[in-house]
Each structure stands twice: as structure tokens, then as C-alpha cells.
Design a protein around this motif. Structure first.
Motif, PDB file in Angstrom:
ATOM      1  N   LYS A 294       0.823  -1.213   0.000  1.00 60.21           N
ATOM      2  CA  LYS A 294       0.000   0.000   0.000  1.00 60.21           C
ATOM      3  C   LYS A 294       0.860   1.268   0.000  1.00 60.21           C
ATOM      4  N   ILE A 295       0.471   2.224  -0.844  1.00 60.35           N
ATOM      5  CA  ILE A 295       1.156   3.521  -0.848  1.00 60.35           C
ATOM      6  C   ILE A 295       0.883   4.201   0.490  1.00 60.35           C
ATOM      7  N   TRP A 296       1.974   4.553   1.188  1.00 66.62           N
ATOM      8  CA  TRP A 296       1.796   5.123   2.528  1.00 66.62           C
ATOM      9  C   TRP A 296       1.936   6.646   2.554  1.00 66.62           C
ATOM     10  N   VAL A 297       2.217   7.244   1.410  1.00 68.68           N
ATOM     11  CA  VAL A 297       2.352   8.700   1.329  1.00 68.68           C
ATOM     12  C   VAL A 297       1.018   9.323   0.947  1.00 68.68           C
ATOM     13  N   GLN A 298       0.624  10.353   1.664  1.00 70.26           N
ATOM     14  CA  GLN A 298      -0.580  11.108   1.339  1.00 70.26           C
ATOM     15  C   GLN A 298      -0.219  12.244   0.387  1.00 70.26           C
ATOM     16  N   PRO A 299      -0.673  12.203  -0.882  1.00 68.89           N
ATOM     17  CA  PRO A 299      -0.409  13.327  -1.784  1.00 68.89           C
ATOM     18  C   PRO A 299      -1.016  14.605  -1.216  1.00 68.89           C
ATOM     19  N   GLU A 300      -0.299  15.711  -1.389  1.00 68.74           N
ATOM     20  CA  GLU A 300      -0.731  16.978  -0.802  1.00 68.74           C
ATOM     21  C   GLU A 300      -0.741  18.088  -1.846  1.00 68.74           C
ATOM     22  N   SER A 301      -1.675  18.990  -1.673  1.00 70.38           N
ATOM     23  CA  SER A 301      -1.634  20.215  -2.471  1.00 70.38           C
ATOM     24  C   SER A 301      -0.453  21.057  -2.000  1.00 70.38           C
ATOM     25  N   VAL A 302       0.025  21.913  -2.869  1.00 71.90           N
ATOM     26  CA  VAL A 302       1.196  22.718  -2.533  1.00 71.90           C
ATOM     27  C   VAL A 302       0.817  23.782  -1.509  1.00 71.90           C
ATOM     28  N   THR A 303       1.322  23.587  -0.305  1.00 71.08           N
ATOM     29  CA  THR A 303       1.153  24.565   0.760  1.00 71.08           C
ATOM     30  C   THR A 303       2.510  25.176   1.075  1.00 71.08           C
ATOM     31  N   GLU A 304       2.509  26.184   1.909  1.00 61.37           N
ATOM     32  CA  GLU A 304       3.776  26.814   2.288  1.00 61.37           C
ATOM     33  C   GLU A 304       4.686  25.830   2.993  1.00 61.37           C
ATOM     34  N   THR A 330       1.889  10.785  -8.050  1.00 61.34           N
ATOM     35  CA  THR A 330       3.277  11.237  -7.972  1.00 61.34           C
ATOM     36  C   THR A 330       3.463  12.666  -8.472  1.00 61.34           C
ATOM     37  N   PHE A 331       2.443  13.211  -9.154  1.00 58.47           N
ATOM     38  CA  PHE A 331       2.580  14.563  -9.675  1.00 58.47           C
ATOM     39  C   PHE A 331       2.655  15.616  -8.571  1.00 58.47           C
ATOM     40  N   PHE A 332       2.208  15.277  -7.373  1.00 61.19           N
ATOM     41  CA  PHE A 332       2.298  16.275  -6.305  1.00 61.19           C
ATOM     42  C   PHE A 332       3.760  16.590  -5.986  1.00 61.19           C
ATOM     43  N   VAL A 333       4.664  15.614  -6.234  1.00 65.50           N
ATOM     44  CA  VAL A 333       6.097  15.865  -6.051  1.00 65.50           C
ATOM     45  C   VAL A 333       6.592  16.856  -7.104  1.00 65.50           C
ATOM     46  N   LEU A 334       6.181  16.653  -8.347  1.00 63.95           N
ATOM     47  CA  LEU A 334       6.584  17.557  -9.420  1.00 63.95           C
ATOM     48  C   LEU A 334       6.091  18.975  -9.171  1.00 63.95           C
ATOM     49  N   GLU A 335       4.881  19.107  -8.662  1.00 62.65           N
ATOM     50  CA  GLU A 335       4.320  20.435  -8.409  1.00 62.65           C
ATOM     51  C   GLU A 335       5.032  21.165  -7.287  1.00 62.65           C
ATOM     52  N   ASP A 380      -2.812  23.053 -14.856  1.00 60.74           N
ATOM     53  CA  ASP A 380      -2.019  23.640 -15.938  1.00 60.74           C
ATOM     54  C   ASP A 380      -0.605  24.020 -15.491  1.00 60.74           C
ATOM     55  N   PHE A 381      -0.089  23.402 -14.421  1.00 58.58           N
ATOM     56  CA  PHE A 381       1.222  23.795 -13.912  1.00 58.58           C
ATOM     57  C   PHE A 381       2.321  23.313 -14.863  1.00 58.58           C
ATOM     58  N   GLN A 382       3.482  23.956 -14.769  1.00 59.49           N
ATOM     59  CA  GLN A 382       4.656  23.559 -15.536  1.00 59.49           C
ATOM     60  C   GLN A 382       5.838  23.332 -14.597  1.00 59.49           C
ATOM     61  N   GLN A 383       6.648  22.334 -14.923  1.00 58.78           N
ATOM     62  CA  GLN A 383       7.844  22.017 -14.152  1.00 58.78           C
ATOM     63  C   GLN A 383       9.052  22.339 -15.037  1.00 58.78           C
ATOM     64  N   HIS A 384       9.908  23.249 -14.588  1.00 57.24           N
ATOM     65  CA  HIS A 384      10.968  23.768 -15.449  1.00 57.24           C
ATOM     66  C   HIS A 384      12.335  23.133 -15.216  1.00 57.24           C
ATOM     67  N   ARG A 405       1.863  12.794 -19.815  1.00 56.76           N
ATOM     68  CA  ARG A 405       1.544  13.936 -18.941  1.00 56.76           C
ATOM     69  C   ARG A 405       2.829  14.540 -18.359  1.00 56.76           C
ATOM     70  N   VAL A 406       3.781  13.682 -17.974  1.00 54.97           N
ATOM     71  CA  VAL A 406       5.063  14.194 -17.473  1.00 54.97           C
ATOM     72  C   VAL A 406       5.771  14.986 -18.570  1.00 54.97           C
ATOM     73  N   MET A 407       5.759  14.468 -19.782  1.00 55.28           N
ATOM     74  CA  MET A 407       6.414  15.152 -20.897  1.00 55.28           C
ATOM     75  C   MET A 407       5.758  16.503 -21.184  1.00 55.28           C
ATOM     76  N   GLU A 408       4.468  16.612 -20.924  1.00 52.31           N
ATOM     77  CA  GLU A 408       3.767  17.873 -21.156  1.00 52.31           C
ATOM     78  C   GLU A 408       4.116  18.922 -20.115  1.00 52.31           C
ATOM     79  N   VAL A 409       4.151  18.528 -18.835  1.00 51.77           N
ATOM     80  CA  VAL A 409       4.351  19.513 -17.770  1.00 51.77           C
ATOM     81  C   VAL A 409       5.827  19.829 -17.555  1.00 51.77           C
ATOM     82  N   ALA A 410       6.721  18.859 -17.843  1.00 54.90           N
ATOM     83  CA  ALA A 410       8.161  19.093 -17.676  1.00 54.90           C
ATOM     84  C   ALA A 410       8.694  19.671 -18.982  1.00 54.90           C
ATOM     85  N   VAL A 411       8.657  20.969 -19.080  1.00 51.11           N
ATOM     86  CA  VAL A 411       8.905  21.637 -20.363  1.00 51.11           C
ATOM     87  C   VAL A 411      10.363  21.564 -20.803  1.00 51.11           C
TER      88      VAL A 411
END
Length: 485
Positions: A294-304, A330-335, A380-384, A405-411
Motif C-alpha cells: 500500500k502507498i503510505w504517502v498522502q499526496p498533498e496540495s502545494v502549501t507553504e 506522484t505529480f504532487f512531487v513535481l508540483e 495547468d502547472f509547468q515544471q521547469h 503527462r510528465v512530458m507535457e508539464v516538464a517543459v
């Protein structure tokens, strides 16, 4: 005509030859004295002594019985005492001693006293790896309690020796509530601490506080909670497989660079929010292992708070993700990680280490629902920064959309490496029968997958389908579950 071969190595200066011998254990270095007369004086000049009880075991032996362990340990003790006795009046200084031995009554105390005797003459760093005659699979709680008491007797009898310890590796010990704080307080120069298959009193909080400790390894230990109070020089930490709900509290760890955390997540365990788990730490390199469960990590929105924790991340490896899980989470890590340069994913049902019996899984509270759902708050976020995506265990029937999707956001993505499932001889037969992996096996299939990955998206990334046995040394090292050890 007789050919005379020149002894180029033997003509090297003493200091270079001693530097070479310093990289050998004591027995190997001693054997060089038979090469020539000038080599006889070199072993007593060694600045680093490496003495390992396992070097006294016959090479043909596959296992050691208790009598053999006792005999080998006693032999090592006598060799150690003999070597150190000869070095007491030797003008050549010893800078460090690395010793591996079994935890046995009088042997350990003899080693401790011999080390203390040499410490009175030489300023040296000590490394102790303390083994138990039973391995972890044969150690019950009573054995661990006995080993724990025996180790503390050794510790109490050798305070000066432990005062010089810079690296300490322990296994299969039960600690009292104050034992670990006392060890840390005595080992003032300690830089590396490794605890494997250890435990502590029920509901006891293991307090770790030290001014010099830079590496901490805790593997398969049954601790109710580990609290890292103040570790101002800690740069590397591995925490592997916990059995409690909230096992780790991170306090003052300002220099923490590399973190490896692995867990068998059970059905009753709550998902972990990394923003709270890491507290004030902000690592650069992060390995998270899921042990095919089981995945034990809780994905989170980007907070401070999450942005602070992930702000320095440049490398992430998510290891042994169970097969069939949606990878969108896993995209929460990229964001949240703006400086992330490399993302590694290992998707693998490693059958020979998994519990597959349904009744056994239910009795042990293993979860049947292994995935986790998450929808990005910023569609619509981008990872640079991301330049490299590596997937071990790529499946062309369910991962194409994720990679696109990774190829789209990781410009600025440059390379995508898509590997087959990792090889394992022990569980390969089960894969062949029950779990075929849909991976492109020929050039035609690779061309088809390539078109699906790149069609109608704007990306300059190069997609590779490398062969597993051709994996680069760099990628193999980064994939390792015990990084930089």
C-alpha cells in the motif's frame, strides 16, 4: 635466455606501499610480509587496522555453528591483542581501527581493554561492528533482551574505548529506555550509527541527540517512536520499515541532505503527510520505498509547509510501487519541488519478498487496496527543472498516459528511460505464469509505443527503451535502496 622481471611495486617508497596495505584487512596485509625482506617491516607501519572476525572463517564454510563462532572470535581476540601489544612502543601512529566481532562475554571486554590500552598511546578513531551469533530470523524477544544486556555490560566496561568510537553498527539488541541516550552521550565523536533489527521497551520513545552524528541508519527496528531532537550535523538518514503509526519525529536537523524511508504499510496505518513528517528538514535527495504494498504517502496540495520541505529536492526515487496502481499521485512531487532534476520510479511486484497468501495477508492486516487517489489542484502547472524521467517496470498498456503527462508539464525534459521489469531469478517463474508485463519486445512494438507517447504533444525529450543488463552505473547507483552508504 632467462627473463628477469623487475619488481616495480617493490621499488615504490614505503609510504606508498603502506597506503596500499592500509586498504587491506590485517590478515591480508600480514601475508605480504613473505613477498620479500623489505615487505616484512611494512605491516607494523599500517595506520589503519581492519580486523574482522569473518576473515577467520574458512572460505569453504557456508554457515558457522556456535562452537566455530566462539573459536573464531577467540582467535580474533588473541590476534588483536598481539597486534596492539606490538604497536604500543611503535613510533608509527595508528589513525583508525575498524573491528567486527561477535558479542560474547569475555571476548568483547578483552577487545575493549586492548583498544583502551592502545588509545593511551595513539590518538585513533574506532569503528565497532558488533554481531550476534543468531541472525535476525532466529532472534526472539528473549534473545534480544539477553544480547542487549550483554552489550551494555561490554559498553559499561569499556567507556574509554567507546569514547573514541566514530562508527557503531549494532544488531538484534533490546534497549532499555535510557540505553541509547547513554551510548550517545559516551560516544562523543560518533559520526555513523546503524541499528538493525533492534527494539526497545514498549511505549518508550527513543531519543537521539548528538552534536557530531552525520549518518543514521535504522532498519527493521521495533521502536514505538524515534525522536531526533538535535542533530546539527546529520546529513544522511535511512529509516526502513516501521510498525507503529507515527514512528518518527524530526527535530533540529538543519543539514539533512539525503533521506531514505521505506515501509510495509498495513491497512490500519494512516497515510503520512510528508510536510508534517519532515518538520523543518528540507533534503536534496529522497528515496521512498513501498515494498510492493500500500502507498503510505498522502499526496498533498502545494502549501507553504510542503513547499519548504521540497524546495531543495533535486532527486526523488519512488521504489517498489505496486504494479497496477495509478501513478497520477506522484505529480504532487513535481508540483511542489521546483528544483527537481531527476525522477525515478520502480514499479515492481517483487513476488519472492511479498506475502501473497490471502489468509496470511488478512491475518497480518495487509491492505488489498494498494493505490491512492489524487487530483492535481493545478491542472495547468509547468515544471521547469526536471531533465530526466526513469521508470523501471514500464507497462505500455497503462503507463503511456502518465508518461505523456510528465512530458507535457516538464517543459525542459531531456531524457525518458523506460525499462522492463527488474529481474529476479527467485520470482521470475511466477511472473511468467501469472503476471506477464506488457513491454515493447521488438522494434515494431517500440515504434508503436513511441508514436503513442509523442503524438500531438510538444516535447523535445528523447525516449529510450534500454536493456536492463545495460543499465548505466550512474542509474544503478541512484536506484539503490541504500544510497550513499
Amino acid at each position: 635466455m632467462q627473463i628477469v622481471r623487475e619488481d616495480w611495486i617493490g621499488r615504490l617508497p614505503d609510504d606508498i606501499l603502506v597506503n596500499i596495505l592500509d586498504r587491506l584487512n590485517v590478515l591480508e596485509a600480514a601475508r605480504t610480509s613473505v613477498l620479500a625482506r623489505r615487505w616484512r617491516r611494512l605491516p607494523p607501519m599500517l595506520s589503519r587496522l581492519t580486523i574482522d572476525v569473518r576473515d577467520f572463517v574458512a572460505k569453504s564454510a557456508t554457515t558457522c555453528h556456535e562452537e566455530e563462532i566462539a573459536r573464531n572470535n577467540a582467535t580474533m581476540v588473541e590476534v588483536t591483542k598481539s597486534i596492539l601489544a606490538r604497536r604500543v612502543s611503535n613510533p608509527n601512529s595508528i589513525s583508525s581501527m575498524c573491528m567486527t566481532f561477535f558479542l560474547r562475554d569475555d571476548d568483547c571486554i578483552s577487545i575493549g581493554h586492548s583498544v583502551e590500552h592502545i588509545m593511551a598511546i595513539h590518538d585513533i578513531d574506532i569503528e565497532f561492528t558488533v554481531l550476534t551469533d543468531k541472525d535476525a530470523t532466529h532472534c526472539n524477544l528473549d534473545s534480544m533482551i539477553d544480547y542487549g544486556r550483554l552489550f551494555m555490560l561490554f559498553f559499561d566496561a569499556s567507556p574509554i574505548a567507546f569514547g573514541g568510537v566514530t562508527r557503531l553498527c549494532l544488531e538484534n539488541l533490546n534497549f532499555g529506555e535510557l540505553d541509547i541516550p547513554n551510548i550517545l552521550n559516551t560516544c562523543k565523536g560518533l559520526k555513523h550509527l546503524s541499528l538493525s533489527h533492534c527494539c526497545s521497551a514498549r511505549e518508550a520513545i527513543v531519543q537521539v541527540e548528538h552534536s557530531q552524528l552525520s549518518e543514521l541508519l535504522i532498519v527493521n527496528c521495533r521502536f514505538e517512536k524515534v525522536k531526533l531532537n538535535s542533530l546539527p550535523k546529520l546529513t544522511w538518514m535511512m529509516f526502513w520499515c516501521w510498525k507503529s503509526q507515527d514512528p518518527l519525529l524530526l527535530g533540529h536537523v538543519p543539514l539533512l541532505e539525503t533521506v531514505s524511508i521505506t515501509n510495509h504499510c498495513l491497512s490500519w496505518q494512516k497515510l503520512v503527510e510528508l510536510s508534517k513528517f519532515f518538520g523543518g528538514a528540507s533534503p536534496r535527495y529522497l528515496w521512498l520505498g513501498f515494498e510492493c504494498e500500500k502507498i503510505w504517502v498522502q499526496p498533498e496540495s502545494v502549501t507553504e509547509r510542503l513547499a519548504f520541505v521540497f524546495r531543495r529536492l533535486t532527486f526523488v526515487h519512488l521504489d517498489k510501487i505496486p504494479e497496477g496502481c495509478d501513478l497520477t499521485w506522484t505529480f504532487f512531487v513535481l508540483e511542489a519541488a521546483p528544483n527537481l532534476k531527476e525522477l525515478y520510479l520502480t514499479v515492481w511486484d517483487h513476488l519472492c519478498i511479498m506475502r501473497t497468501n490471502k489468509e496470511e495477508r488478512s491475518a497480518l492486516s495487509y491492505s488489498e487496496k494498494k493505490g491512492v487517489e489524487w487530483k492535481s489542484a493545478a491542472s495547468d502547472f509547468q515544471q521547469h527543472s526536471l531533465a530526466t524521467l526513469v521508470i523501471f517496470g514500464f507497462q505500455s498498456d497503462c503507463m503511456v498516459r502518465y508518461v505523456r503527462r510528465v512530458m507535457e508539464v516538464a517543459v525542459n525534459l531531456k531524457d525518458v528511460f523506460l525499462y522492463h521489469r527488474l529481474n529476479c531469478k527467485l520470482c521470475r517463474h511466477s511472473y511468467d505464469l501469472n503476471r506477464p508485463l506488457k513491454y515493447p519486445s521488438n522494434e515494431e512494438e517500440k515504434s508503436t509505443v513511441l508514436k503513442k507517447l509523442t503524438g500531438r504533444i510538444n516535447s523535445s525529450a528523447t525516449i529510450h527503451f534500454p536493456v536492463l543488463n545495460m543499465i548505466s552505473a550512474d542509474q544503478a547507483a541512484k536506484r539503490a535502496i541504500v544510497p550513499l552508504l
